[in-house]
Scaffold this motif. Structure first.
Motif, PDB file in Angstrom:
ATOM      1  N   UNK A   1       0.820  -1.205   0.000  1.00  0.00           N
ATOM      2  CA  UNK A   1       0.000   0.000   0.000  1.00  0.00           C
ATOM      3  C   UNK A   1       0.857   1.259   0.000  1.00  0.00           C
ATOM      4  N   UNK A   2       1.965   1.218   0.737  1.00  0.00           N
ATOM      5  CA  UNK A   2       2.847   2.380   0.756  1.00  0.00           C
ATOM      6  C   UNK A   2       3.508   2.597  -0.599  1.00  0.00           C
ATOM      7  N   UNK A   3       3.843   1.516  -1.269  1.00  0.00           N
ATOM      8  CA  UNK A   3       4.430   1.636  -2.594  1.00  0.00           C
ATOM      9  C   UNK A   3       3.466   2.334  -3.540  1.00  0.00           C
ATOM     10  N   UNK A   4       2.194   1.955  -3.458  1.00  0.00           N
ATOM     11  CA  UNK A   4       1.169   2.586  -4.284  1.00  0.00           C
ATOM     12  C   UNK A   4       0.961   4.044  -3.862  1.00  0.00           C
ATOM     13  N   UNK A   5       0.966   4.279  -2.552  1.00  0.00           N
ATOM     14  CA  UNK A   5       0.742   5.635  -2.030  1.00  0.00           C
ATOM     15  C   UNK A   5       1.803   6.606  -2.524  1.00  0.00           C
ATOM     16  N   UNK A   6       3.071   6.222  -2.414  1.00  0.00           N
ATOM     17  CA  UNK A   6       4.152   7.129  -2.816  1.00  0.00           C
ATOM     18  C   UNK A   6       4.282   7.245  -4.330  1.00  0.00           C
ATOM     19  N   UNK A   7       3.812   6.231  -5.042  1.00  0.00           N
ATOM     20  CA  UNK A   7       3.935   6.261  -6.495  1.00  0.00           C
ATOM     21  C   UNK A   7       2.781   7.005  -7.150  1.00  0.00           C
ATOM     22  N   UNK A   8       1.558   6.790  -6.666  1.00  0.00           N
ATOM     23  CA  UNK A   8       0.382   7.302  -7.340  1.00  0.00           C
ATOM     24  C   UNK A   8      -0.235   8.543  -6.690  1.00  0.00           C
ATOM     25  N   UNK A   9       0.164   8.849  -5.468  1.00  0.00           N
ATOM     26  CA  UNK A   9      -0.464   9.974  -4.768  1.00  0.00           C
ATOM     27  C   UNK A   9       0.599  10.911  -4.201  1.00  0.00           C
ATOM     28  N   UNK A  10       1.526  11.299  -5.077  1.00  0.00           N
ATOM     29  CA  UNK A  10       2.621  12.164  -4.649  1.00  0.00           C
ATOM     30  C   UNK A  10       2.125  13.502  -4.111  1.00  0.00           C
ATOM     31  N   UNK A  11       1.024  13.982  -4.678  1.00  0.00           N
ATOM     32  CA  UNK A  11       0.533  15.296  -4.281  1.00  0.00           C
ATOM     33  C   UNK A  11       0.192  15.354  -2.799  1.00  0.00           C
ATOM     34  N   UNK A  12      -0.273  14.228  -2.227  1.00  0.00           N
ATOM     35  CA  UNK A  12      -0.683  14.232  -0.819  1.00  0.00           C
ATOM     36  C   UNK A  12       0.501  14.554   0.088  1.00  0.00           C
ATOM     37  N   UNK A  13       1.669  14.097  -0.299  1.00  0.00           N
ATOM     38  CA  UNK A  13       2.859  14.328   0.545  1.00  0.00           C
ATOM     39  C   UNK A  13       3.153  15.812   0.724  1.00  0.00           C
ATOM     40  N   UNK A  14       2.758  16.631  -0.268  1.00  0.00           N
ATOM     41  CA  UNK A  14       3.041  18.061  -0.178  1.00  0.00           C
ATOM     42  C   UNK A  14       2.270  18.743   0.954  1.00  0.00           C
TER      43      UNK A  14
END
Length: 531
Positions: free
Chosen positions: A169-182
């Motif tokens: 899930x983290x792999x998908x999170x960091x790959x597909x939802x980069x905008x959230x990290x901002x």
């Protein structure tokens, strides 16, 4: 263990508070993608990961007596960031900090609200004051280093324990939802501040590379050129009725023989990036602030070619564009001292007052005029136009956009485009009056667009890679006089649907002025007919 936690109690408590109360927007974005009912374990682990990452940074930054100052500053900074993220859904990155550094008092006042004061006082000043009153454990340097090492190791271990079981899930999170990290607060703002400070710490004098020193107007060009470049502000393409918008936002320009470029993109999503970029010899892909300051730009090249250049500014500044060439006249139209058309603020139309006198005072040589608008700058859209242009109602008479409906915000913004339509029609009228003496043209292009609440996002300045189309697709309009012999209206109009961008301004201006130079790239000149 007790001694270890006691020595870093306040950084850990601060990290817990920041995670719990300053990341509303971050977790709203997380839950919009990962509903809690189906992703409880992942969301819970993300909470722990954010706490560990925040605590890790604070533990490393806090050293003995400086702890109070560090934590107090972070509380205040995080409060500001939380307000803008929660209210406008914006991202606090290094470009946003550059915007802050280059803004003026008028723009700052538009962003000042009672809600901001509440955020800063309750989430910033109050905890900063409380943290200034706490007592800190007195520990020797060797023990501090040991404690920091152990605590850092523990935080990394805890983070690993919550991430590894959910690695897919983290792999998908960091790959597909980069905008959230901002939206991670205060991690992203602190990282951006570090980048900004590092970039501005170098005080070494910059050697400015010359551009177009060979620029000249050939003897075969027997006509004088008068070109007006209008740098618009915050005007998105899809709000121009010339581009198919259902509201009549361009009633005057629709009566003129103009070309509206419907697929025109900006170099950046903020004035601080786009204005320097559009006048630089670099395209968006090659542009950087460092390269801009180390190079001459279009205004310098025009000066090399002995063109008479006037820059009138009703915005915050030329952003470093019109600061070098000695034969370039820069005029600030933000105050009544210069601008004769002012009410609640000085109007763009005021930049046209006396412009004919400037033209008449230059009986020889070509002329380029740059008019930098206040345009549609938000969030106080209602201030951007005179009362007579409040045609679309109801409107939003507030700079706190969340207090207004989508319809009110949209109507108010559209009124700013209506005023720009009027302003551009006045520019064209002035050029028509000078057509017997000049081949004349107007090239209007906005610096960036604007989000008006779509998907909860307001204003502009999002990182370009993740910015919505509303912030990168901008209004761009061209008008040429009938006696312009280098190109016809039909040839330009043939490009109205083609993908164009700020990259075209530099070379199209040289085409307008018929300037020859090795810096000129004809493939980027809009005036060149399609092959």
């Amino acid at each position: 263990m007790k001694s270890l936690l006691t020595s870093h109690k306040w950084p850990l408590i601060t990290a817990l508070a920041l995670t719990a109360f300053y990341n509303l927007t971050f977790f709203q974005h997380v839950l919009s993608v990962y509903p809690l009912s189906d992703n409880f374990a992942f969301v819970a682990s993300l909470v722990v990961l954010l706490f560990c990452a925040t605590a890790l940074v604070l533990v490393l930054l806090c050293i003995k007596g400086g702890t109070r100052w560090v934590l107090g500053f972070i509380f205040v900074a995080a409060a500001f960031a939380a307000y803008y993220m929660d209210t406008f859904n914006v991202v606090i990155d290094k470009t946003m900090l550059l915007n802050v550094a280059q803004t003026d008092v008028k723009e700052t006042s538009d962003l000042f609200t009672g809600k901001l004061v509440g955020y800063v006082l309750i989430l910033g000043v109050l905890p900063a004051y409380l943290i200034s009153r706490v007592s800190l454990a007195r520990i020797s340097w060797p023990k501090i280093l040991v404690h920091k090492t152990l605590l850092v190791g523990a935080l990394i271990a805890i983070a690993a324990m919550v991430v590894l079981p959910l690695s897919n899930q983290y792999s998908s999170f960091f790959r597909e939802h980069k905008v959230i990290r901002f939206y991670a607060n205060p991690l992203t703002p602190l990282y951006a501040a570090g980048q900004f400070a590092f970039k501005n710490s170098d005080t070494t004098p910059i050697d400015v590379a010359a551009v177009g020193t060979d620029a000249h107007i050939p003897a075969t060009d027997i006509h004088r050129e008068l070109i007006v470049i209008v740098v618009g502000e915050t005007a998105r393409s899809d709000r121009f009725s010339l581009n198919g918008y259902e509201k009549p936002t361009n009633p005057l320009l629709s009566k003129e023989k103009v070309v509206s470029f419907k697929n025109f993109t900006s170099c950046g999503t903020s004035t601080a990036v786009s204005v320097p970029c559009m006048f630089s010899p670099f395209g968006r892909e090659d542009y950087s602030e460092k390269k801009f300051h180390a190079s001459e730009n279009l205004i310098d090249l025009l000066a090399h070619a002995d063109v008479n250049v006037l820059w009138r500014d009703n915005n915050s500044s030329s952003k470093g564009v019109a600061v070098r060439a000695e034969n370039v006249l820069y005029e600030d139209y933000q105050t009544p001292k210069k601008n004769t058309i002012c009410d609640i603020e000085c109007r763009d139309e005021g930049m046209l007052v006396g412009l004919q006198d400037y033209i008449d005072q230059h009986p020889t040589g070509d002329i380029t005029v740059v008019l930098h608008q206040m345009g549609s700058h938000g969030p106080a859209y209602y201030k951007r136009y005179p009362a007579a242009f409040e045609q679309f109602k109801p409107t939003c008479q507030n700079n706190l956009l969340e207090k207004c409906s989508v319809e009110e915000i949209s109507n108010t913004y559209d009124n700013t485009i209506l005023y720009t339509d009027y302003f551009l029609s006045k520019v064209i009228g002035l050029l028509k009056n000078n057509t017997p003496k000049f081949e004349s043209a107007m090239f209007y292009l906005s610096d960036h667009g604007e989000s008006l609440g779509e998907n909860g996002i307001y204003l502009h300045g999002m990182p370009y890679a993740i910015a919505p189309k509303a912030q990168t697709h901008v209004g761009a309009i061209m008008w040429i006089s009938d006696n312009f012999d280098e190109v016809t209206f039909d040839q330009i109009n043939a490009k109205s649907d083609q993908p164009l961008s700020h990259d075209n301004l530099f070379h199209t201006t040289l085409g307008f002025m018929e300037i020859e130079s090795k810096a000129y790239r004809p493939e980027l000149d809009i005036l060149k007919p399609n092959r």
